[in-house]
Structures are given as C-alpha cells and as structure tokens.
Design a protein around this motif. Sequence first.
Motif, PDB file in Angstrom:
ATOM      1  N   ARG A 281     -26.617   8.894  -2.113  1.00 44.98           N
ATOM      2  CA  ARG A 281     -26.631   8.924  -3.064  1.00 44.98           C
ATOM      3  C   ARG A 281     -25.025   9.911  -4.087  1.00 44.98           C
ATOM      4  O   ARG A 281     -24.646   9.644  -5.254  1.00 44.98           O
ATOM      5  CB  ARG A 281     -28.093   8.736  -4.481  1.00 44.98           C
ATOM      6  CG  ARG A 281     -28.788   7.595  -3.632  1.00 44.98           C
ATOM      7  CD  ARG A 281     -29.988   7.487  -4.618  1.00 44.98           C
ATOM      8  NE  ARG A 281     -31.206   8.637  -4.956  1.00 44.98           N
ATOM      9  CZ  ARG A 281     -31.780   8.073  -4.314  1.00 44.98           C
ATOM     10  NH1 ARG A 281     -31.409   6.611  -3.169  1.00 44.98           N
ATOM     11  NH2 ARG A 281     -33.097   8.874  -3.840  1.00 44.98           N
TER      12      ARG A 281
ATOM     13  N   ASP B 164     -22.247   9.145  -2.823  1.00 42.27           N
ATOM     14  CA  ASP B 164     -21.474   8.137  -2.955  1.00 42.27           C
ATOM     15  C   ASP B 164     -21.554   8.596  -4.766  1.00 42.27           C
ATOM     16  O   ASP B 164     -20.037   7.973  -5.038  1.00 42.27           O
ATOM     17  CB  ASP B 164     -23.213   7.281  -3.247  1.00 42.27           C
ATOM     18  CG  ASP B 164     -22.985   6.629  -1.373  1.00 42.27           C
ATOM     19  OD1 ASP B 164     -21.545   6.405  -0.631  1.00 42.27           O
ATOM     20  OD2 ASP B 164     -24.109   5.845  -1.807  1.00 42.27           O
TER      21      ASP B 164
ATOM     22  N   ARG C 239     -17.874  11.039  -4.883  1.00 44.32           N
ATOM     23  CA  ARG C 239     -16.574   9.618  -4.139  1.00 44.32           C
ATOM     24  C   ARG C 239     -16.219   8.556  -5.477  1.00 44.32           C
ATOM     25  O   ARG C 239     -14.982   8.323  -5.536  1.00 44.32           O
ATOM     26  CB  ARG C 239     -17.008   8.941  -2.918  1.00 44.32           C
ATOM     27  CG  ARG C 239     -15.782   7.846  -2.337  1.00 44.32           C
ATOM     28  CD  ARG C 239     -16.196   6.978  -1.613  1.00 44.32           C
ATOM     29  NE  ARG C 239     -15.388   6.305  -0.657  1.00 44.32           N
ATOM     30  CZ  ARG C 239     -14.841   5.298  -1.366  1.00 44.32           C
ATOM     31  NH1 ARG C 239     -14.810   4.964  -2.649  1.00 44.32           N
ATOM     32  NH2 ARG C 239     -13.467   5.085  -0.857  1.00 44.32           N
ATOM     33  N   GLN C 240     -17.134   7.791  -6.121  1.00 39.32           N
ATOM     34  CA  GLN C 240     -17.232   7.241  -7.036  1.00 39.32           C
ATOM     35  C   GLN C 240     -15.648   7.922  -7.835  1.00 39.32           C
ATOM     36  O   GLN C 240     -15.495   7.768  -8.846  1.00 39.32           O
ATOM     37  CB  GLN C 240     -18.258   6.340  -7.533  1.00 39.32           C
ATOM     38  CG  GLN C 240     -17.533   5.259  -8.428  1.00 39.32           C
ATOM     39  CD  GLN C 240     -17.145   4.617  -7.493  1.00 39.32           C
ATOM     40  OE1 GLN C 240     -17.445   3.695  -6.084  1.00 39.32           O
ATOM     41  NE2 GLN C 240     -15.764   4.033  -7.760  1.00 39.32           N
TER      42      GLN C 240
ATOM     43  N   ARG D 169     -26.908   4.950   5.102  1.00 38.57           N
ATOM     44  CA  ARG D 169     -25.533   5.544   4.453  1.00 38.57           C
ATOM     45  C   ARG D 169     -26.174   7.546   4.123  1.00 38.57           C
ATOM     46  O   ARG D 169     -24.924   7.815   4.771  1.00 38.57           O
ATOM     47  CB  ARG D 169     -25.380   5.321   3.181  1.00 38.57           C
ATOM     48  CG  ARG D 169     -23.985   5.802   2.265  1.00 38.57           C
ATOM     49  CD  ARG D 169     -23.241   4.956   3.017  1.00 38.57           C
ATOM     50  NE  ARG D 169     -21.514   5.443   1.708  1.00 38.57           N
ATOM     51  CZ  ARG D 169     -21.162   5.434   2.715  1.00 38.57           C
ATOM     52  NH1 ARG D 169     -19.997   4.964   4.067  1.00 38.57           N
ATOM     53  NH2 ARG D 169     -20.131   6.510   1.919  1.00 38.57           N
TER      54      ARG D 169
ATOM     55  N   TYR E  94     -24.015  10.254   6.509  1.00 41.18           N
ATOM     56  CA  TYR E  94     -23.220  11.092   5.880  1.00 41.18           C
ATOM     57  C   TYR E  94     -23.433  12.409   6.575  1.00 41.18           C
ATOM     58  O   TYR E  94     -22.914  13.422   6.534  1.00 41.18           O
ATOM     59  CB  TYR E  94     -24.023  11.436   4.688  1.00 41.18           C
ATOM     60  CG  TYR E  94     -22.837  10.006   3.298  1.00 41.18           C
ATOM     61  CD1 TYR E  94     -21.118  10.524   3.174  1.00 41.18           C
ATOM     62  CD2 TYR E  94     -23.398   9.647   2.454  1.00 41.18           C
ATOM     63  CE1 TYR E  94     -20.274   9.995   2.572  1.00 41.18           C
ATOM     64  CE2 TYR E  94     -22.811   9.062   1.752  1.00 41.18           C
ATOM     65  CZ  TYR E  94     -21.304   8.971   1.307  1.00 41.18           C
ATOM     66  OH  TYR E  94     -20.550   8.004   0.925  1.00 41.18           O
TER      67      TYR E  94
END
Length: 420
Positions: A25, A28, A31-32, A279, A283
């Motif tokens: 999380r 992510d 990245r966002q 996910r 990673y």
Amino acid sequence: MTVIQNKDANPIAHLSKEDIAEIGRKLDAIRQEVADSRGEKDAAYIRRVIATQRYLEMASRGVLLFSKFPPAWILGTVGLSVSKILENMEIGHNVLHGQWDWMRDPKIHSSTWEWDNVTPSEAWKHSHNEVHHTYTNIVGKDNDLGYGIMRVDEDQKWYPMYIVQPAWNFINACFFQYGIAAYDLELGKNLKKPKDKRPEGFAEEVKKVKTKIRKHMTRDYVIHPGLSLVTGSALETMAANLVANWVRNMWTHSVIMCGHFPEGVETFEKEMLDEDESRGDWYIRQMLGSANISGSKAMHIMTGNLSHQIEHHLFPDLPSNRYAEIRVKVKALFEEYDLNYLERPLVPQVYSAWHKVFRLSLPNGFTETTTVKNLPKQLGLLTKMVTGDKRTRRALQAHLDAKVARKRAKVAKSDVTTAA
C-alpha cells in the motif's frame, strides 16, 4: 546466493502478511504521488536528453570525418561512445518501458520508438518488460538470470561446462547487443528444433533481426567510413565506430550485471508462483532481487538511471529522472521494515557481480575450502570433477560439502568460545 526460501536466515521471515500488504500500500501511494505530479518539467527533461544525444552524435560523426588525425579520432570516438550509451540507456530502454507515454507524443512513445540496437523493440519489450519484470529473479522463470547460459545460484546443479562461464560472460559483454538479440529469439533452443516445430513467427522474427543488423552494419561500417574517404579517414572512422559499439556494449553489460547479479541479491523459487502472489509479495521480490549503484548525477544519467535499479523495478513505467527522489522514500521503507537496501559504488558493485560469476563457475564449496596451502590438491579435485563422470562428480561434491560443514562448525564453535 541461495534462493530465499532455502536460506537458514530468511531475510523476510520477520514480515507478517499484514506487513507485506502494508508495504504494498505504501509503495502504491509513492507511485501514485509521482504519477500525479508528472508534468512539463519531466517532458522537458527527456526532450533535452534526446536533443543532446542527437547533437552529440552528429558532432562526433562530423569530427570523425577527419579521424585520420589522432586528436580528432579520440574526440570523435569518445563522443560517439557517449551518444550510443545515452541512446540505449537513458532514452531507448526507458522510452520502451512506456515511461513517457503519458506525454502523448508519438515521437517519444513506446509503441513507435525503434532504438539503436540490433534487437527489434517489440521483441525486446516482450522478453524484458513482460517476462523479466514479471518474474524477476525467479530461478527457472526469469531468463535474465544468466541469460540461460550461466549458473547464477548455488541451487542450480553444477556441470563442467560452467567452468568457462567467466570467459563466456566476457565474450557476451563484448558483443552484448547481439547476445541480447539471440536471447530475445531464444535462438539456441529454437534452432535445435525441426523447422516445423519452431514457434509460429520465429522465422519472421529472425528476419527482422537480420534486417536491423544489416542496417547497423551498413550505417557504421559502410556509409560513414565511405563519407570519410574524401579526407582519407575511412579506416579510422570504421575503427571508431567499432570501438564506440564495443564501449556501449561493455558499459551496458556492466550496468545490467550490477542490477541483479551482485552478491547479496536474492533469488526465489518458481514454486512461489503456485501461490497467489499479492501486490505486496511482488514488490518484496523487486526490492530484494535488485541492487543499486551509488554515484553522481552524471553517472546516473549514463546508466539510464538503472543505477536506481530497485526503484526502476518497483516502478518501471515512471520517468527515470524521478528515481532519485523516489529512492529517498523507498530506502526509508526498507529501514522501517528492516530490509537490506543493497547499494554500492560502481566499481565494488561490478566487482561483486563478477566475483559471483567466477564463484558459481566452480562447484559449491570449492572457494570456501580452498587456501593457498591446499590449492594444488584442490585444483586436482577440480580437474577430476571436470573430467569425471556423474558418479565421480557426486562423490567429490559430497566431499566438498562435508569439508564446508566441518569448517562452519569449527567457526561456530570458535565464536561461542570467544563470546564466553
């Protein structure tokens, strides 16, 4: 190096499923945040790099028209080498990852870019983007681990042919772009099959590679030397192109070796894919299956920012110029969860990668049990393993394994005594 699941001290054993999910999380979110902040500054960066590379190549080729004069040859060769490295690393590799597709510029898009390499872009995107980045460091699934020609893990069975892998690796480095083309085609495996058993489209892919090779050869060894005939510099120009291609191959090979080969990089069993890989699990595999190179901003650009290999494998489609800032957050995450962030300067990292190539060219336990004093005896044992049959190799390997066990037990006993 042993696959992570077989290690006595598993470096991720302390992580719970909740920890791994939380790491996923957090990554992510990183990245966002970067994806949402891409903009004109990033677009200007890649356009500037492309312009610099093209002007440098044109200027270098112009200087090589007068390469009969040694200073002009040196200057032109250095400039051409740098331009070829920039085109392959910071431009071609990253454009083909789709890092700049968000710009919607058809001239800098992964679907239209054809790079200065003998392997066609589409073939490379399949073997690299789809296969390597999906199955990173999974023994038996990720062919980038040794490119199918080298032993890269202690759990891989040792055969006598591996004794020459250091020499083979050096040859591969010298002709790296051709090795990659053969690798993308799975040439060795497919040529062994009857023509009617080869994959559909194989002949067409071979034709595409031959076409690119012919174009490259014509450009570097016919057209540009031909233009230098007027100044009597044809042979010198041809030599300069040869050297520039060799420098680019050696540099690219070294950078790529530093990304996944050094001592300390983890590998994984392919059985893990039988489970549902989350996910977060994916990673973790990218984090521990990659290694970085520390250095200056210029060095990072010349490596195509693959010096930030960990960040690249976490976020392969984010702009390469953002990896330095991403690194700070990623490294903090490693520290938070007590994971090994593997990073060394260029020379130690290259040495580490080559050390492993040499070490794994030998049977397990050979280097650990060899000293200056027993070297002649050990070389005799190695000769028997290289020339002997399977039964002989098994017996001698068992002998080496026993020596390793005794040595480790002795060291452990000594450590206990010292502690007491």
